[in-house]
Design a protein around this motif. Structure first.
Motif, PDB file in Angstrom:
ATOM      1  N   PRO A 209       1.509  46.178 -12.728  1.00  0.00           N
ATOM      2  CA  PRO A 209       0.239  46.679 -12.295  1.00  0.00           C
ATOM      3  C   PRO A 209      -0.699  45.656 -11.409  1.00  0.00           C
ATOM      4  CG  PRO A 209       0.349  47.049 -14.690  1.00  0.00           C
ATOM      5  CD  PRO A 209       1.589  46.308 -14.141  1.00  0.00           C
ATOM      6  N   TYR A 210      -1.254  46.288 -10.422  1.00  0.00           N
ATOM      7  CA  TYR A 210      -2.184  45.401  -9.498  1.00  0.00           C
ATOM      8  C   TYR A 210      -3.557  45.738 -10.181  1.00  0.00           C
ATOM      9  CZ  TYR A 210      -3.577  43.648  -5.024  1.00  0.00           C
ATOM     10  OH  TYR A 210      -4.106  43.107  -3.887  1.00  0.00           O
ATOM     11  N   SER A 211      -4.579  45.314  -9.347  1.00  0.00           N
ATOM     12  CA  SER A 211      -6.220  45.458  -9.493  1.00  0.00           C
ATOM     13  C   SER A 211      -7.048  45.549  -8.323  1.00  0.00           C
ATOM     14  CB  SER A 211      -6.431  44.511 -10.454  1.00  0.00           C
ATOM     15  OG  SER A 211      -8.071  44.480 -10.634  1.00  0.00           O
ATOM     16  N   LEU A 212      -7.724  46.635  -8.148  1.00  0.00           N
ATOM     17  CA  LEU A 212      -8.634  46.594  -7.203  1.00  0.00           C
ATOM     18  C   LEU A 212     -10.134  46.022  -7.703  1.00  0.00           C
ATOM     19  CD1 LEU A 212      -7.899  49.985  -5.331  1.00  0.00           C
ATOM     20  CD2 LEU A 212      -7.053  47.725  -4.944  1.00  0.00           C
ATOM     21  N   VAL A 213     -10.279  45.650  -9.037  1.00  0.00           N
ATOM     22  CA  VAL A 213     -11.250  45.013  -9.590  1.00  0.00           C
ATOM     23  C   VAL A 213     -11.573  43.601  -9.326  1.00  0.00           C
ATOM     24  CG1 VAL A 213     -12.730  44.828 -11.623  1.00  0.00           C
ATOM     25  CG2 VAL A 213     -11.175  46.997 -11.350  1.00  0.00           C
ATOM     26  N   HIS A 214     -10.461  42.983  -9.470  1.00  0.00           N
ATOM     27  CA  HIS A 214     -10.438  41.412  -9.198  1.00  0.00           C
ATOM     28  C   HIS A 214     -10.087  41.197  -7.714  1.00  0.00           C
ATOM     29  CE1 HIS A 214      -9.845  41.536 -13.610  1.00  0.00           C
ATOM     30  NE2 HIS A 214     -11.049  41.203 -13.577  1.00  0.00           N
ATOM     31  N   ASN A 215     -10.516  41.689  -6.738  1.00  0.00           N
ATOM     32  CA  ASN A 215     -10.112  41.947  -5.436  1.00  0.00           C
ATOM     33  C   ASN A 215     -11.203  41.644  -4.452  1.00  0.00           C
ATOM     34  OD1 ASN A 215      -9.251  43.358  -2.792  1.00  0.00           O
ATOM     35  ND2 ASN A 215      -7.414  43.849  -4.063  1.00  0.00           N
ATOM     36  N   ASP A 216     -10.940  40.783  -3.258  1.00  0.00           N
ATOM     37  CA  ASP A 216     -11.993  40.446  -2.414  1.00  0.00           C
ATOM     38  C   ASP A 216     -12.600  41.596  -1.437  1.00  0.00           C
ATOM     39  OD1 ASP A 216      -9.948  40.994  -0.376  1.00  0.00           O
ATOM     40  OD2 ASP A 216     -10.022  38.873   0.022  1.00  0.00           O
ATOM     41  N   VAL A 217     -11.978  42.858  -1.808  1.00  0.00           N
ATOM     42  CA  VAL A 217     -12.297  44.158  -1.098  1.00  0.00           C
ATOM     43  C   VAL A 217     -13.897  44.342  -1.569  1.00  0.00           C
ATOM     44  CG1 VAL A 217     -10.325  45.135  -0.465  1.00  0.00           C
ATOM     45  CG2 VAL A 217     -11.705  45.838  -2.541  1.00  0.00           C
ATOM     46  N   ARG A 218     -14.481  43.687  -2.420  1.00  0.00           N
ATOM     47  CA  ARG A 218     -15.974  43.559  -3.081  1.00  0.00           C
ATOM     48  C   ARG A 218     -16.684  43.182  -2.073  1.00  0.00           C
ATOM     49  NH1 ARG A 218     -15.781  44.876  -8.403  1.00  0.00           N
ATOM     50  NH2 ARG A 218     -18.051  44.433  -8.573  1.00  0.00           N
ATOM     51  N   PHE A 219     -16.226  42.283  -1.279  1.00  0.00           N
ATOM     52  CA  PHE A 219     -17.122  41.898  -0.377  1.00  0.00           C
ATOM     53  C   PHE A 219     -17.546  42.656   0.997  1.00  0.00           C
ATOM     54  CE2 PHE A 219     -15.343  37.507  -1.557  1.00  0.00           C
ATOM     55  CZ  PHE A 219     -16.448  36.658  -1.710  1.00  0.00           C
ATOM     56  N   PRO A 220     -16.749  43.321   1.700  1.00  0.00           N
ATOM     57  CA  PRO A 220     -17.050  44.453   2.698  1.00  0.00           C
ATOM     58  C   PRO A 220     -17.840  45.584   2.013  1.00  0.00           C
ATOM     59  CG  PRO A 220     -14.773  44.438   2.343  1.00  0.00           C
ATOM     60  CD  PRO A 220     -15.368  43.084   1.826  1.00  0.00           C
ATOM     61  N   ARG A 221     -17.713  45.794   0.792  1.00  0.00           N
ATOM     62  CA  ARG A 221     -18.089  46.788   0.155  1.00  0.00           C
ATOM     63  C   ARG A 221     -19.389  46.612  -0.670  1.00  0.00           C
ATOM     64  NH1 ARG A 221     -12.258  49.225  -2.612  1.00  0.00           N
ATOM     65  NH2 ARG A 221     -11.456  50.041  -0.495  1.00  0.00           N
ATOM     66  N   MET A 222     -19.826  45.350  -0.468  1.00  0.00           N
ATOM     67  CA  MET A 222     -21.192  44.895  -0.678  1.00  0.00           C
ATOM     68  C   MET A 222     -21.170  44.686  -2.297  1.00  0.00           C
ATOM     69  SD  MET A 222     -22.434  44.263   2.155  1.00  0.00           S
ATOM     70  CE  MET A 222     -24.008  43.446   1.649  1.00  0.00           C
ATOM     71  N   GLY A 223     -20.254  44.562  -2.923  1.00  0.00           N
ATOM     72  CA  GLY A 223     -20.142  44.111  -4.437  1.00  0.00           C
ATOM     73  C   GLY A 223     -20.348  42.825  -4.709  1.00  0.00           C
ATOM     74  N   MET A 224     -20.208  41.781  -3.790  1.00  0.00           N
ATOM     75  CA  MET A 224     -20.626  40.537  -3.698  1.00  0.00           C
ATOM     76  C   MET A 224     -20.532  40.052  -2.461  1.00  0.00           C
ATOM     77  SD  MET A 224     -16.724  38.781  -4.936  1.00  0.00           S
ATOM     78  CE  MET A 224     -16.877  39.567  -6.566  1.00  0.00           C
ATOM     79  N   SER A 225     -21.273  38.877  -2.280  1.00  0.00           N
ATOM     80  CA  SER A 225     -21.821  38.328  -1.127  1.00  0.00           C
ATOM     81  C   SER A 225     -21.576  36.907  -0.752  1.00  0.00           C
ATOM     82  CB  SER A 225     -23.212  38.547  -0.765  1.00  0.00           C
ATOM     83  OG  SER A 225     -24.200  37.910  -1.560  1.00  0.00           O
ATOM     84  N   SER A 226     -21.208  35.785  -1.617  1.00  0.00           N
ATOM     85  CA  SER A 226     -21.062  34.760  -1.384  1.00  0.00           C
ATOM     86  C   SER A 226     -19.899  34.082  -2.253  1.00  0.00           C
ATOM     87  CB  SER A 226     -22.254  33.867  -2.238  1.00  0.00           C
ATOM     88  OG  SER A 226     -22.586  34.035  -3.558  1.00  0.00           O
ATOM     89  N   GLY A 227     -19.310  33.113  -1.931  1.00  0.00           N
ATOM     90  CA  GLY A 227     -18.288  32.501  -2.547  1.00  0.00           C
ATOM     91  C   GLY A 227     -18.509  32.089  -4.151  1.00  0.00           C
ATOM     92  N   SER A 228     -19.704  31.785  -4.276  1.00  0.00           N
ATOM     93  CA  SER A 228     -20.183  31.304  -5.873  1.00  0.00           C
ATOM     94  C   SER A 228     -20.280  32.818  -6.616  1.00  0.00           C
ATOM     95  CB  SER A 228     -21.553  30.961  -5.780  1.00  0.00           C
ATOM     96  OG  SER A 228     -21.757  29.571  -5.144  1.00  0.00           O
ATOM     97  N   GLU A 229     -20.622  33.890  -6.068  1.00  0.00           N
ATOM     98  CA  GLU A 229     -20.279  35.067  -7.030  1.00  0.00           C
ATOM     99  C   GLU A 229     -18.963  35.386  -7.110  1.00  0.00           C
ATOM    100  OE1 GLU A 229     -23.445  38.352  -5.998  1.00  0.00           O
ATOM    101  OE2 GLU A 229     -22.779  37.663  -4.039  1.00  0.00           O
ATOM    102  N   TYR A 230     -18.143  35.082  -6.272  1.00  0.00           N
ATOM    103  CA  TYR A 230     -16.614  35.383  -6.338  1.00  0.00           C
ATOM    104  C   TYR A 230     -16.057  34.606  -7.315  1.00  0.00           C
ATOM    105  CZ  TYR A 230     -11.481  35.343  -5.461  1.00  0.00           C
ATOM    106  OH  TYR A 230     -10.211  35.835  -5.649  1.00  0.00           O
ATOM    107  N   PHE A 231     -16.492  33.295  -7.452  1.00  0.00           N
ATOM    108  CA  PHE A 231     -15.956  32.152  -8.386  1.00  0.00           C
ATOM    109  C   PHE A 231     -16.320  32.695  -9.739  1.00  0.00           C
ATOM    110  CE2 PHE A 231     -17.061  28.513 -10.846  1.00  0.00           C
ATOM    111  CZ  PHE A 231     -15.635  27.976 -11.170  1.00  0.00           C
TER     112      PHE A 231
END
Length: 300
Positions: A209-231
Motif C-alpha cells: 500500500p501507498y499513502s496520500l496522507v504522508h505526501n508532499d501534495v499537502r503543500f499545493p493543497r495548502m495542508g502545510m506551508s513550510s519545511g518545518s511543518e513537513y518535518f
C-alpha cells in the motif's frame, strides 16, 4: 469483471487485531519508503498534442487556463531541471535508498536523470506511459499502455520495473493486467500499513500500500506551508508507530516539482537526518519491501 475477479473485493477487516510481525531486516520497528514521483514531461501539454495543459499540482495557479498554460509547463519543468537534482543530492549524500514511481515518457526526456537513478541503485516502478488516470481506459487500451510503459522504463533504466503505481485512480482491470504483464506487486491501494495478499483472477497478487496522507501534495493543497511543518508532521507519524506493536511500514510520497523547492526540501533533509540517528527506523526500497514480504509472509 467482478470485484473478486479483479482482486478488488472490499475488505473492511484486513489484519484486524492481530497484524503479523513483518520481521524487518535488522530488527527495525518502522520501515520507511520514500518515493520520488518522476512525472515531469509526461503530463498533458499542448505541444504533445493535448487540448489543454496539465495544471494539477502546480503552484500559484489562480484560474484555469484554456489551451496552453505556459506557466504550468514551466512549473513542471522545474521538477526535472532543478528539483530532481536537489532530491538526488539529499538522498545520495546520506547514502539512503529511495524508490521512483516513473512515468515512462518523462524518463525518455531526461537520460541524465535515468543514469543518476541507475548509479544510485534506486528501484524504479512503473507509473504509467504518461501521467494519466487509468480508470476510464478500456481493457485493450490499458493493456497496451502498460506494455509500452514497461518497455520504455526497461530501456531507460536497464532493468524492467518490478512494481507499479497508477496515477489516481486505477481501473477494475489494472491489477489483473499487471499480473499478466509479470509485475511482482502493485501499490494501487491506501488501505493498510503493511503489505498483504489478495486473490486476483485465481492468482495471488501482492499489494504494497501507498499513502496520500504522508505526501508532499499537502503543500499545493495548502495542508502545510513550510519545511518545518513537513518535518514535524512526518516525524510524528514515525514516532506514533514506534510506540505501537507490531512493527509497520510508512510510505512518504515526494515530487520533484513540489518538495524540492529549497524551503521545503530542508524539512525533508532534517527528517532524513533524524531517521539516520534513530536505531529502530530503517529506510528501504519498495522492491526490497515487496521481496522481503514475499519471503517472510508468502501467499497463503
Amino acid at each position: 469483471m467482478s470485484d473478486e475477479e479483479a482482486g478488488r473485493a472490499r475488505d473492511f477487516i484486513g489484519y484486524g487485531r492481530t497484524p503479523p510481525d513483518p520481521r524487518w531486516p535488522g530488527g527495525a520497528h518502522v520501515v520507511c519508503n520514500f518515493v520520488i514521483n518522476y512525472e515531469e514531461g509526461g503530463e498533458a501539454s499542448v505541444p504533445d498534442g493535448d487540448p489543454n495543459s496539465e495544471n494539477a499540482l502546480t503552484e500559484g495557479s489562480t484560474a484555469p487556463v484554456k489551451g496552453r498554460d505556459l506557466a504550468a509547463e514551466s512549473m513542471f519543468a522545474y521538477g526535472s531541471r532543478a528539483g530532481f537534482w536537489r532530491l538526488h543530492r539529499i538522498f545520495t549524500a546520506r547514502g539512503l535508498p529511495c524508490t521512483v514511481f516513473a512515468v515512462a515518457r518523462a524518463l525518455q526526456r531526461n537520460p541524465e536523470a535515468c543514469a543518476a537513478m541507475r548509479e544510485a541503485g534506486w528501484d524504479v516502478a512503473g507509473h504509467g506511459l504518461r501521467w494519466e488516470m487509468h480508470n476510464a481506459f478500456d481493457k485493450a487500451t490499458e493493456r497496451e499502455r502498460i506494455a509500452q510503459a514497461t518497455a520504455i522504463i526497461t530501456r531507460c533504466i536497464g532493468e524492467r520495473p518490478a512494481g507499479w503505481y497508477t496515477r489516481y485512480a486505477p481501473s477494475l482491470n489494472t491489477r489483473r493486467l499487471l499480473i499478466e504483464a509479470g509485475y511482482e506487486y502493485d501499490s494501487d491501494a491506501y488501505d493498510d500499513e503493511l503489505p498483504y495478499w489478495v486473490k486476483c483472477a485465481g492468482r495471488d497478487a501482492l499489494v504494497v500500500p501507498y499513502s496520500l496522507v504522508h505526501n508532499d501534495v499537502r503543500f499545493p493543497r495548502m495542508g502545510m506551508s513550510s519545511g518545518s511543518e513537513y518535518f514535524d508532521y512526518m516525524r510524528d507519524a514515525i514516532e506514533c508507530v514506534l510506540r505501537e506493536d507490531p512493527p509497520r511500514m510508512l510510505s512518504f510520497g515526494l515530487h520533484n516539482r513540489i518538495i524540492a523547492h529549497p524551503g521545503r526540501a530542508m524539512g525533508l533533509a532534517r527528517l532524513l537526518d533524524w531517521i539516520g540517528n534513530h536505531p529502530r527506523v530503517a529506510v528501504m526500497r519498495r522492491v526490497d519491501i515487496a521481496r522481503h514480504w514475499r519471503k517472510e509472509h508468502p501467499a497463503p
